[in-house]
Design a protein around this motif. Structure first.
Motif, PDB file in Angstrom:
ATOM      1  N   VAL A  52       0.832  -1.203   0.000  1.00 20.85           N
ATOM      2  CA  VAL A  52       0.000   0.000   0.000  1.00 20.85           C
ATOM      3  C   VAL A  52       0.869   1.255   0.000  1.00 20.85           C
ATOM      4  N   LEU A  53       1.890   1.282   0.841  1.00 22.27           N
ATOM      5  CA  LEU A  53       2.705   2.491   0.979  1.00 22.27           C
ATOM      6  C   LEU A  53       3.679   2.701  -0.184  1.00 22.27           C
ATOM      7  N   SER A  54       3.826   1.690  -1.028  1.00 20.28           N
ATOM      8  CA  SER A  54       4.662   1.855  -2.220  1.00 20.28           C
ATOM      9  C   SER A  54       3.811   2.174  -3.452  1.00 20.28           C
ATOM     10  N   GLY A  55       2.494   2.177  -3.274  1.00 16.04           N
ATOM     11  CA  GLY A  55       1.601   2.476  -4.391  1.00 16.04           C
ATOM     12  C   GLY A  55       1.265   1.266  -5.238  1.00 16.04           C
ATOM     13  N   GLU A  56       1.736   0.096  -4.837  1.00 16.69           N
ATOM     14  CA  GLU A  56       1.463  -1.128  -5.588  1.00 16.69           C
ATOM     15  C   GLU A  56       0.001  -1.556  -5.433  1.00 16.69           C
ATOM     16  N   ARG A  57      -0.582  -1.281  -4.272  1.00 15.25           N
ATOM     17  CA  ARG A  57      -1.981  -1.608  -3.993  1.00 15.25           C
ATOM     18  C   ARG A  57      -2.697  -0.359  -3.474  1.00 15.25           C
ATOM     19  N   PRO A  58      -4.007  -0.242  -3.703  1.00 19.87           N
ATOM     20  CA  PRO A  58      -4.747   0.906  -3.184  1.00 19.87           C
ATOM     21  C   PRO A  58      -5.010   0.756  -1.679  1.00 19.87           C
ATOM     22  N   VAL A  59      -5.245   1.862  -1.020  1.00 19.03           N
ATOM     23  CA  VAL A  59      -5.487   1.844   0.427  1.00 19.03           C
ATOM     24  C   VAL A  59      -6.685   0.968   0.776  1.00 19.03           C
ATOM     25  N   HIS A  60      -7.744   1.022  -0.035  1.00 21.25           N
ATOM     26  CA  HIS A  60      -8.942   0.247   0.313  1.00 21.25           C
ATOM     27  C   HIS A  60      -8.692  -1.260   0.343  1.00 21.25           C
ATOM     28  N   TRP A  61      -7.564  -1.718  -0.155  1.00 20.12           N
ATOM     29  CA  TRP A  61      -7.179  -3.131  -0.081  1.00 20.12           C
ATOM     30  C   TRP A  61      -7.023  -3.567   1.381  1.00 20.12           C
ATOM     31  N   MET A  62      -6.798  -2.603   2.282  1.00 17.27           N
ATOM     32  CA  MET A  62      -6.603  -2.895   3.704  1.00 17.27           C
ATOM     33  C   MET A  62      -7.888  -2.752   4.519  1.00 17.27           C
ATOM     34  N   LEU A  63      -9.016  -2.462   3.896  1.00 18.79           N
ATOM     35  CA  LEU A  63     -10.250  -2.212   4.642  1.00 18.79           C
ATOM     36  C   LEU A  63     -10.605  -3.306   5.645  1.00 18.79           C
ATOM     37  N   GLY A  64     -10.633  -4.533   5.263  1.00 19.72           N
ATOM     38  CA  GLY A  64     -10.992  -5.605   6.183  1.00 19.72           C
ATOM     39  C   GLY A  64      -9.859  -6.046   7.094  1.00 19.72           C
ATOM     40  N   HIS A  65      -8.705  -5.417   6.933  1.00 17.96           N
ATOM     41  CA  HIS A  65      -7.522  -5.817   7.687  1.00 17.96           C
ATOM     42  C   HIS A  65      -7.063  -4.756   8.682  1.00 17.96           C
ATOM     43  N   THR A  66      -7.910  -3.754   8.916  1.00 21.87           N
ATOM     44  CA  THR A  66      -7.560  -2.682   9.844  1.00 21.87           C
ATOM     45  C   THR A  66      -8.696  -2.465  10.836  1.00 21.87           C
ATOM     46  N   VAL A  67      -8.354  -1.883  11.986  1.00 24.47           N
ATOM     47  CA  VAL A  67      -9.350  -1.474  12.986  1.00 24.47           C
ATOM     48  C   VAL A  67      -8.940  -0.108  13.515  1.00 24.47           C
ATOM     49  N   GLY A  68      -9.906   0.580  14.081  1.00 25.22           N
ATOM     50  CA  GLY A  68      -9.611   1.856  14.720  1.00 25.22           C
ATOM     51  C   GLY A  68      -9.041   2.875  13.754  1.00 25.22           C
ATOM     52  N   GLU A  69      -7.993   3.561  14.203  1.00 25.77           N
ATOM     53  CA  GLU A  69      -7.376   4.645  13.447  1.00 25.77           C
ATOM     54  C   GLU A  69      -6.478   4.183  12.297  1.00 25.77           C
ATOM     55  N   ARG A 134      -5.674  -7.899  12.907  1.00 23.85           N
ATOM     56  CA  ARG A 134      -5.952  -6.682  12.153  1.00 23.85           C
ATOM     57  C   ARG A 134      -4.980  -5.598  12.588  1.00 23.85           C
ATOM     58  N   CYS A 135      -4.642  -4.751  11.652  1.00 26.76           N
ATOM     59  CA  CYS A 135      -3.709  -3.658  11.932  1.00 26.76           C
ATOM     60  C   CYS A 135      -4.462  -2.549  12.664  1.00 26.76           C
TER      61      CYS A 135
END
Length: 147
Positions: A52-69, A134-135
């Motif tokens: 995600v941070l290299s631009g290879e994947r979009p941020v929304h790719w992490m939607l189900g893998h994150t919680v909170g902030e 989850r992150c």
């Protein structure tokens, strides 16, 4: 005409390999291979965050893998693609982890090579009631969580 010399028999080989390299076992079966090695959750998440941070994947790719902030942190940091490199793809060099006493959370620290530069990334993983990791927080090179 000249004399003909008897030909020496050709060695029998398995398709694609020299003599004696045919896998052992019943005819027509393949040798057993080890199952793919499972990576620890902190390494999996480090690779995901790197993508995600290299631009290879979009941020929304992490939607189900994150919680909170964590998702909002990625939304703020990712547009700058801070881990994009002019050279080869950034590479995860090392990922270390400190596990909470109750094993419900881990704090991870990763080093990432972006060309000749080495970058630092820290993140927190929390295990949910469904036992999935989850992150929960992300920091990159001191770019604070509330940047």
């Amino acid at each position: 005409m000249g004399s003909t010399r008897p030909r020496a028999p050709r060695p029998r080989t398995a398709p694609g390999g020299p003599a004696g390299t045919r896998p052992r076992g019943p005819a027509g079966t393949h040798p057993r291979t080890a199952p793919p090695r499972m990576l620890p959750p902190h390494t999996v998440f480090a690779e995901r965050l790197l993508a995600v941070l290299s631009g290879e994947r979009p941020v929304h790719w992490m939607l189900g893998h994150t919680v909170g902030e964590a998702y909002e942190q990625l939304v703020r940091i990712a547009p700058e693609t801070p881990l994009r490199s002019q050279g080869p793809r950034p590479v995860l060099r090392r990922c270390s982890v400190q596990v909470d006493a109750d094993r419900a959370a881990v704090e991870a620290f990763a080093t990432i090579a972006t060309g000749p530069r080495v970058r630092a990334m820290a993140f927190r993983l929390e295990r949910g009631a469904d036992q999935r990791w989850r992150c929960a927080a992300v920091e990159l090179d001191g770019l604070a969580r509330h940047a």
